[in-house]
Design a protein around this motif. Structure first.
Motif, PDB file in Angstrom:
ATOM      1  N   UNK A 165       0.825  -1.208   0.000  1.00 28.03           N
ATOM      2  CA  UNK A 165       0.000   0.000   0.000  1.00 28.03           C
ATOM      3  C   UNK A 165       0.858   1.256   0.000  1.00 28.03           C
ATOM      4  N   UNK A 166       1.976   1.214   0.731  1.00 25.63           N
ATOM      5  CA  UNK A 166       2.880   2.365   0.752  1.00 25.63           C
ATOM      6  C   UNK A 166       3.450   2.625  -0.638  1.00 25.63           C
ATOM      7  N   UNK A 172       0.940   6.421  -6.984  1.00 21.10           N
ATOM      8  CA  UNK A 172      -0.246   7.190  -7.382  1.00 21.10           C
ATOM      9  C   UNK A 172      -0.072   8.670  -7.066  1.00 21.10           C
ATOM     10  N   UNK A 173       0.587   8.982  -5.946  1.00 19.46           N
ATOM     11  CA  UNK A 173       0.843  10.390  -5.628  1.00 19.46           C
ATOM     12  C   UNK A 173       1.756  11.024  -6.673  1.00 19.46           C
ATOM     13  N   UNK A 174       2.766  10.264  -7.124  1.00 18.82           N
ATOM     14  CA  UNK A 174       3.668  10.769  -8.153  1.00 18.82           C
ATOM     15  C   UNK A 174       2.910  11.009  -9.462  1.00 18.82           C
ATOM     16  N   UNK A 175       2.040  10.062  -9.820  1.00 20.85           N
ATOM     17  CA  UNK A 175       1.255  10.216 -11.040  1.00 20.85           C
ATOM     18  C   UNK A 175       0.293  11.396 -10.935  1.00 20.85           C
ATOM     19  N   UNK A 178       2.207  14.555 -11.437  1.00 24.34           N
ATOM     20  CA  UNK A 178       2.475  14.779 -12.855  1.00 24.34           C
ATOM     21  C   UNK A 178       1.239  15.322 -13.560  1.00 24.34           C
ATOM     22  N   UNK A 179       0.081  14.747 -13.240  1.00 22.56           N
ATOM     23  CA  UNK A 179      -1.167  15.222 -13.846  1.00 22.56           C
ATOM     24  C   UNK A 179      -1.457  16.655 -13.420  1.00 22.56           C
ATOM     25  N   UNK A 180      -1.178  16.955 -12.126  1.00 21.64           N
ATOM     26  CA  UNK A 180      -1.407  18.318 -11.638  1.00 21.64           C
ATOM     27  C   UNK A 180      -0.564  19.321 -12.417  1.00 21.64           C
TER      28      UNK A 180
END
Length: 278
Positions: A165-166, A172-175, A178-180
């Motif tokens: 999960x970590x 997902x936070x990195x992705x 990038x989207x942000x």
């Protein structure tokens, strides 16, 4: 049970909000409470991962009649009791024979957070206290928080799950980051397009005495009649005769898509003229 309705959720630990005087400090945790109608008892399941990445679980049930009941397989206590104070507060009390060893107070705070205070009573002259804060967890994750007084068992499966999960959360936070950044870039590009469109509309509504050439720069003026005109003459090229227009607006350039972009604003152009002595 109606009195415990506010507590019957899965709660996620805020590890940074806790204070600990005994036991291992958790870095993540889950505290789940359910009412078992068939046995008229409160079921509590706790999962947590320590700072050393060790995963543990603890589960126990306590009848809701307010009396002490036998607790098995616990080295710290052999009796347990549920004490409901009101709809926002209850305690679970662990005892060794007639002496209380651990008291766990559960409180719903005005902010709707859950506050759990664990008081270690083994040494009456030095009572140790842990305080934890939880928020409601609507999507239950299978890893969690700190222990109470029930039997604690190390859980290898929980550790594996926690690590997965970590890693998932980091990816997902990195992705999302990038989207942000892409969204911010698209928003900036959209703003630039809107600006070019507004300028282009202004120019195409202006007076044009020639056919503009793609890639060339021109000069936009405001006339004395408060309209606009596009000229090939720069503000410093009028010579001794006064500029025949009310004011200079900006230097503009025609792009390949037939939109216009501002090269220099009036203030920028005036500054450059001053710097060159013109």
């Amino acid at each position: 049970m109606v009195d415990l309705y506010n507590f019957l959720y899965s709660w996620q630990l805020f590890p940074e909000k806790g204070t600990y005087e005994f036991g291992r400090r958790p870095k993540s945790g889950n505290y789940k409470m359910q009412w078992r109608t068939e046995s008229n008892s409160l079921s509590i399941a706790i999962n947590w991962v320590t700072l050393e990445d060790q995963a543990f679980t603890s589960e126990y049930s306590v009848p809701g009649d307010g009396l002490f009941h036998t607790l098995e397989d616990n080295p710290l206590a052999n009796k347990i009791k549920l004490s409901i104070i009101n709809s926002l507060t209850f305690e679970v009390i662990f005892a060794q024979d007639e002496l209380e060893s651990l008291r766990i107070r559960h409180e719903i705070m005005p902010s709707s957070l859950l506050k759990i205070t664990q008081s270690n009573l083994l040494d009456p002259e030095k009572i140790l206290t842990n305080t934890e804060i939880y928020h409601k967890q609507f999507s239950v994750l299978p890893y969690a928080s700190s222990a109470s007084g029930a039997v604690v068992k190390q859980n290898e499966e929980g550790l594996i799950r926690h690590k997965a999960l970590t890693a998932m959360e980091e990816q997902t936070n990195m992705q999302l980051e990038q989207i942000r950044k892409q969204i911010e870039l698209l928003a900036l590009q959209a703003k630039e397009i809107v600006t070019r469109k507004e300028l282009s509309m202004l120019i195409y509504e202006s007076k044009l005495n020639f056919a503009p050439v793609i890639g060339q720069s021109y000069y936009l003026y405001e006339t004395k009649e408060n309209s606009h005109i596009l000229s090939m003459i720069a503000p410093n090229e009028w010579g001794r005769k006064p500029m025949p227009y009310k004011s200079f607006v900006s230097m503009v350039k025609l792009l390949a898509d037939h939109t216009w972009v501002e090269i220099k604003h009036q203030g920028d152009y005036s500054s450059s003229l001053t710097a060159t002595g013109q």
